[in-house]
Design a protein around this motif. Structure first.
Motif, short mmCIF file in Angstrom:
data_model
loop_
_atom_site.label_atom_id
_atom_site.label_comp_id
_atom_site.label_asym_id
_atom_site.label_seq_id
_atom_site.Cartn_x
_atom_site.Cartn_y
_atom_site.Cartn_z
N VAL A 98 16.80 -31.66 7.35
CA VAL A 98 17.75 -31.69 6.24
C VAL A 98 18.78 -32.76 6.59
N LYS A 99 18.90 -33.77 5.72
CA LYS A 99 19.81 -34.88 6.00
C LYS A 99 20.93 -34.89 4.97
N GLY A 100 22.12 -35.18 5.46
CA GLY A 100 23.26 -35.25 4.56
C GLY A 100 24.27 -36.27 5.03
N ASP A 115 28.99 -24.66 10.78
CA ASP A 115 29.29 -25.09 9.41
C ASP A 115 28.05 -25.01 8.53
N PHE A 116 26.90 -25.45 9.07
CA PHE A 116 25.65 -25.42 8.31
C PHE A 116 25.30 -23.98 7.92
N GLN A 117 25.47 -23.05 8.86
CA GLN A 117 25.18 -21.64 8.59
C GLN A 117 26.13 -21.08 7.52
N LYS A 118 27.39 -21.50 7.57
CA LYS A 118 28.36 -21.04 6.56
C LYS A 118 28.02 -21.59 5.18
N ILE A 119 27.63 -22.87 5.14
CA ILE A 119 27.25 -23.48 3.86
C ILE A 119 26.11 -22.69 3.22
N LEU A 120 25.12 -22.30 4.02
CA LEU A 120 23.94 -21.60 3.51
C LEU A 120 24.17 -20.11 3.28
N LYS A 121 25.37 -19.62 3.62
CA LYS A 121 25.69 -18.18 3.51
C LYS A 121 24.70 -17.35 4.31
N GLU A 171 29.27 -24.03 -1.40
CA GLU A 171 30.48 -24.83 -1.21
C GLU A 171 30.50 -25.35 0.22
N THR A 172 30.88 -26.60 0.36
CA THR A 172 30.93 -27.20 1.69
C THR A 172 32.32 -27.01 2.28
N PRO A 173 32.38 -26.74 3.59
CA PRO A 173 33.70 -26.56 4.22
C PRO A 173 34.45 -27.87 4.33
N LYS A 174 35.75 -27.78 4.27
CA LYS A 174 36.60 -28.97 4.42
C LYS A 174 37.18 -28.95 5.84
N LEU A 234 40.32 -33.83 4.97
CA LEU A 234 40.05 -35.26 5.09
C LEU A 234 38.56 -35.56 5.26
N ILE A 235 37.79 -34.58 5.81
CA ILE A 235 36.35 -34.76 5.98
C ILE A 235 35.64 -33.78 5.05
N SER A 236 34.75 -34.27 4.22
CA SER A 236 34.01 -33.39 3.31
C SER A 236 32.54 -33.81 3.27
N ILE A 237 31.67 -32.81 3.07
CA ILE A 237 30.23 -33.06 2.99
C ILE A 237 29.87 -33.35 1.54
N ASN A 238 29.07 -34.39 1.33
CA ASN A 238 28.65 -34.74 -0.01
C ASN A 238 27.68 -33.70 -0.57
N ASP A 239 27.69 -33.57 -1.88
CA ASP A 239 26.92 -32.54 -2.58
C ASP A 239 25.41 -32.77 -2.45
N ILE A 240 24.98 -34.02 -2.36
CA ILE A 240 23.54 -34.33 -2.34
C ILE A 240 23.03 -34.33 -0.90
N ILE A 241 21.95 -33.60 -0.67
CA ILE A 241 21.28 -33.62 0.63
C ILE A 241 19.80 -33.90 0.42
N LYS A 242 19.14 -34.32 1.48
CA LYS A 242 17.73 -34.71 1.40
C LYS A 242 16.92 -33.87 2.39
N ILE A 243 15.81 -33.33 1.91
CA ILE A 243 14.88 -32.61 2.77
C ILE A 243 13.69 -33.53 3.03
N ASP A 244 13.46 -33.84 4.28
CA ASP A 244 12.40 -34.76 4.69
C ASP A 244 11.37 -33.96 5.48
N PHE A 245 10.11 -33.97 5.03
CA PHE A 245 9.09 -33.18 5.73
C PHE A 245 7.85 -34.01 6.02
N GLN A 246 7.29 -33.79 7.19
CA GLN A 246 6.02 -34.37 7.62
C GLN A 246 5.28 -33.24 8.33
#
Length: 195
Positions: free
Chosen positions: A40-42, A97-103, A169-172, A177-189
């Protein structure tokens, strides 16, 4: 009277045979090999990040149920379950933070339901229909997928999703001053082997 009943029964059985010939449900089981990768890339307003799934944590083998219908491979009850705590984003703080974002405290898994694949002549470039469930919300996607077959099956692609589509919701950080963008990319091989 008996002849009419027999003819009626034969016509029903013939109709069923022709209409279900391509829709017989088949099953197999597959293993996602350790040579696979899923990320998962962001991005933030400061830098990029990547969360890598531990492939060894897949619950292999995975049961696959499918049938062919109108030139499509249609899947039934075929899902890929990703445990949220099997993602490593490169450090304890960003992992938290990732775990919090995903609830993750309430929804510990991401589930990808494979719905159907449009067949092509070469089966190299196909379109897959999937549902992704994150934090109790399910969204539908159609994504282009590359398929290579030798002894095993190599499936690769990527999918762009919005966190807001899942009410996440992404944590601030640092006073916002630092925020995660709404769009993320899932890359799979995925290198898949039939068991």
């Amino acid at each position: 009277m008996i002849i009419k009943k027999v003819l009626f029964l034969i016509s029903i059985l013939t109709t069923i045979a022709f209409t279900t010939r391509d829709s017989i449900i088949k099953s197999t089981s597959v293993i996602i090999t350790p040579q696979s990768s899923l990320k998962v890339k962001g991005t933030t307003n400061v830098s990029d990040f990547s969360c890598v799934f531990n492939i060894n944590k897949f619950k292999n083998p995975i049961q696959v149920f499918y049938h062919v219908e109108n030139g499509k491979i249609v899947f039934n009850k075929t899902a890929l379950v990703l445990e949220n705590d099997c993602f490593d984003c490169g450090g304890r703080a960003i992992n938290n933070d990732f775990q919090k974002i995903l609830k993750s405290d309430k929804y510990p898994q991401i589930t990808l339901f494979l719905k159907e694949i449009n067949q092509t002549e070469n089966m190299r470039d196909v379109q897959a229909s999937i549902n992704i469930e994150i934090a109790g919300v399910t969204q539908d996607y159609k994504i282009p997928v590359k398929v290579k077959k030798s002894n095993d099956l190599f499936i690769s692609g990527d999918l762009v999703i919005r966190l807001s589509d899942y009410n996440l919701e992404t944590p601030k950080k640092l006073f916002g001053l630092i925020s995660i963008n709404d769009i993320i990319k899932i890359d799979f091989q995925l290198l898949i082997r039939e068991k």
